[in-house]
Design a protein around this motif. Structure first.
Motif, PDB file in Angstrom:
ATOM      1  N   LEU A   7       0.137 -37.563  -7.030  1.00  0.00           N
ATOM      2  CA  LEU A   7      -0.064 -36.400  -7.982  1.00  0.00           C
ATOM      3  C   LEU A   7       1.270 -36.509  -8.928  1.00  0.00           C
ATOM      4  O   LEU A   7       2.547 -36.440  -8.419  1.00  0.00           O
ATOM      5  CB  LEU A   7       0.112 -34.933  -7.417  1.00  0.00           C
ATOM      6  CG  LEU A   7      -0.039 -33.918  -8.203  1.00  0.00           C
ATOM      7  CD1 LEU A   7      -1.005 -33.493  -9.151  1.00  0.00           C
ATOM      8  CD2 LEU A   7      -0.209 -32.591  -7.290  1.00  0.00           C
ATOM      9  N   ALA A  39      -0.925 -28.751 -11.653  1.00  0.00           N
ATOM     10  CA  ALA A  39      -0.521 -29.456 -10.624  1.00  0.00           C
ATOM     11  C   ALA A  39      -0.779 -28.701  -9.390  1.00  0.00           C
ATOM     12  O   ALA A  39      -1.507 -29.417  -8.241  1.00  0.00           O
ATOM     13  CB  ALA A  39       0.805 -29.866 -10.523  1.00  0.00           C
ATOM     14  N   PHE A  43      -3.782 -29.634  -6.316  1.00  0.00           N
ATOM     15  CA  PHE A  43      -3.230 -30.147  -5.044  1.00  0.00           C
ATOM     16  C   PHE A  43      -4.131 -29.238  -4.097  1.00  0.00           C
ATOM     17  O   PHE A  43      -4.614 -29.464  -3.022  1.00  0.00           O
ATOM     18  CB  PHE A  43      -1.886 -29.696  -4.842  1.00  0.00           C
ATOM     19  CG  PHE A  43      -1.331 -30.153  -3.342  1.00  0.00           C
ATOM     20  CD1 PHE A  43      -0.925 -31.211  -3.148  1.00  0.00           C
ATOM     21  CD2 PHE A  43      -1.071 -29.095  -2.537  1.00  0.00           C
ATOM     22  CE1 PHE A  43      -0.762 -31.619  -1.871  1.00  0.00           C
ATOM     23  CE2 PHE A  43      -0.748 -29.210  -1.149  1.00  0.00           C
ATOM     24  CZ  PHE A  43      -0.406 -30.584  -1.028  1.00  0.00           C
ATOM     25  N   ASP A  44      -3.891 -27.984  -4.619  1.00  0.00           N
ATOM     26  CA  ASP A  44      -5.090 -26.830  -3.604  1.00  0.00           C
ATOM     27  C   ASP A  44      -6.385 -26.999  -3.597  1.00  0.00           C
ATOM     28  O   ASP A  44      -7.027 -26.836  -2.432  1.00  0.00           O
ATOM     29  CB  ASP A  44      -4.449 -25.332  -4.103  1.00  0.00           C
ATOM     30  CG  ASP A  44      -3.106 -25.017  -4.019  1.00  0.00           C
ATOM     31  OD1 ASP A  44      -2.176 -25.601  -3.119  1.00  0.00           O
ATOM     32  OD2 ASP A  44      -2.830 -23.858  -4.672  1.00  0.00           O
ATOM     33  N   PRO A  47      -5.846 -30.686  -0.879  1.00  0.00           N
ATOM     34  CA  PRO A  47      -4.656 -31.301  -0.263  1.00  0.00           C
ATOM     35  C   PRO A  47      -4.675 -32.603   0.352  1.00  0.00           C
ATOM     36  O   PRO A  47      -3.729 -33.323   0.317  1.00  0.00           O
ATOM     37  CB  PRO A  47      -4.016 -29.980   0.631  1.00  0.00           C
ATOM     38  CG  PRO A  47      -4.921 -28.918   0.399  1.00  0.00           C
ATOM     39  CD  PRO A  47      -6.163 -29.471  -0.039  1.00  0.00           C
ATOM     40  N   PHE A  50      -3.998 -36.320  -1.478  1.00  0.00           N
ATOM     41  CA  PHE A  50      -2.719 -36.629  -2.089  1.00  0.00           C
ATOM     42  C   PHE A  50      -1.676 -37.211  -1.028  1.00  0.00           C
ATOM     43  O   PHE A  50      -1.633 -36.564   0.106  1.00  0.00           O
ATOM     44  CB  PHE A  50      -1.930 -35.566  -2.752  1.00  0.00           C
ATOM     45  CG  PHE A  50      -2.946 -35.028  -4.004  1.00  0.00           C
ATOM     46  CD1 PHE A  50      -2.719 -35.754  -5.195  1.00  0.00           C
ATOM     47  CD2 PHE A  50      -3.718 -33.792  -3.789  1.00  0.00           C
ATOM     48  CE1 PHE A  50      -3.715 -35.358  -6.051  1.00  0.00           C
ATOM     49  CE2 PHE A  50      -4.391 -33.622  -4.866  1.00  0.00           C
ATOM     50  CZ  PHE A  50      -4.452 -34.237  -6.007  1.00  0.00           C
ATOM     51  N   LEU A  53       3.924 -37.004  -4.151  1.00  0.00           N
ATOM     52  CA  LEU A  53       4.193 -36.217  -5.494  1.00  0.00           C
ATOM     53  C   LEU A  53       5.445 -36.748  -6.306  1.00  0.00           C
ATOM     54  O   LEU A  53       6.419 -37.245  -5.639  1.00  0.00           O
ATOM     55  CB  LEU A  53       4.410 -34.781  -5.105  1.00  0.00           C
ATOM     56  CG  LEU A  53       4.961 -33.848  -6.389  1.00  0.00           C
ATOM     57  CD1 LEU A  53       3.864 -33.628  -7.305  1.00  0.00           C
ATOM     58  CD2 LEU A  53       5.696 -32.418  -5.890  1.00  0.00           C
ATOM     59  N   SER A  55       7.339 -35.658  -9.584  1.00  0.00           N
ATOM     60  CA  SER A  55       7.361 -34.315 -10.608  1.00  0.00           C
ATOM     61  C   SER A  55       8.556 -34.455 -11.309  1.00  0.00           C
ATOM     62  O   SER A  55       9.786 -34.601 -10.782  1.00  0.00           O
ATOM     63  CB  SER A  55       7.258 -33.281  -9.847  1.00  0.00           C
ATOM     64  OG  SER A  55       7.323 -32.308 -10.804  1.00  0.00           O
ATOM     65  N   VAL A  72       3.776 -27.901  -2.260  1.00  0.00           N
ATOM     66  CA  VAL A  72       3.181 -28.996  -1.338  1.00  0.00           C
ATOM     67  C   VAL A  72       3.567 -29.244   0.033  1.00  0.00           C
ATOM     68  O   VAL A  72       2.736 -29.489   0.692  1.00  0.00           O
ATOM     69  CB  VAL A  72       3.345 -30.183  -2.328  1.00  0.00           C
ATOM     70  CG1 VAL A  72       2.829 -31.478  -1.790  1.00  0.00           C
ATOM     71  CG2 VAL A  72       2.532 -30.327  -3.712  1.00  0.00           C
TER      72      VAL A  72
END
Length: 131
Positions: A7, A39, A43-44, A47, A50, A53, A55, A72
Motif C-alpha cells: 500500500l 489509504a 486497507f480496511d 487487510p 497487504f 505500507l 507512506s 494498519v
C-alpha cells in the motif's frame, strides 16, 4: 514476489507514479492512494491483501502517515512500514511505529525497494514454520 500488495500513500502525483513504477518493476503488486482517508479505506476493505505500507508523512488535510501506520498496525502488528518524508524525519523516533524505516526526501528509488525488501525478509525470518 510473495502474495500481497504494498500500500503506497503519497499526495504528490509525480512521486506516487515514480514509486508505483519502481515497485512494480521490482516485482511488487502495488495499491496506491493519494491521501490517508483513501489509504485507510483501501486497507480496511481487505487487510489481508497487504504485506507492507509505504507512506509519506505529510499528506495534506486529514490524518498523517504516522496515523496510517498506527491504523494498519492495529490490524497487523508485524506489517512492514516504510516512511518517506521531506521534513518529518526528526519526529520518527517519537511518532514512528517500532521496526519501521524512515527515508528522507529526496531519495533514490532503489532505497525504497531495499527498505521494503529488507523489512519483508526480516518478517519472513521471524515467522514460525508452517506445516
Amino acid at each position: 514476489m510473495s502474495n500481497g500488495a504494498v500500500l503506497v500513500v503519497e499526495d504528490e502525483t509525480m512521486i506516487l507514479l515514480d514509486l508505483e513504477s519502481a515497485l512494480e518493476e521490482a516485482g511488487f503488486e502495488v495499491v496506491s492512494a493519494g491521501n490517508a482517508a483513501d489509504a485507510m479505506a483501501l486497507f480496511d476493505a481487505d487487510p489481508a491483501k497487504f504485506k507492507a505500507l509505504l507512506s509519506d508523512i505529510r499528506l495534506g488535510p486529514g490524518p498523517s502517515g504516522w496515523e496510517i501506520a498506527r491504523h494498519v498496525r492495529q490490524a497487523n502488528i508485524t506489517i512492514p512500514i516504510v516512511y518517506i518524508s521531506g521534513d518529518s524525519a526528526g519526529q520518527w523516533g517519537v511518532e514512528g511505529v517500532p521496526n519501521s524505516i524512515m527515508i528522507t526526501k529526496p531519495f533514490f528509488l532503489p532505497q525504497v525497494i531495499t527498505a521494503i525488501s529488507t523489512l519483508l525478509n526480516q518478517q519472513t525470518l521471524l515467522e514460525p514454520p508452517t506445516g
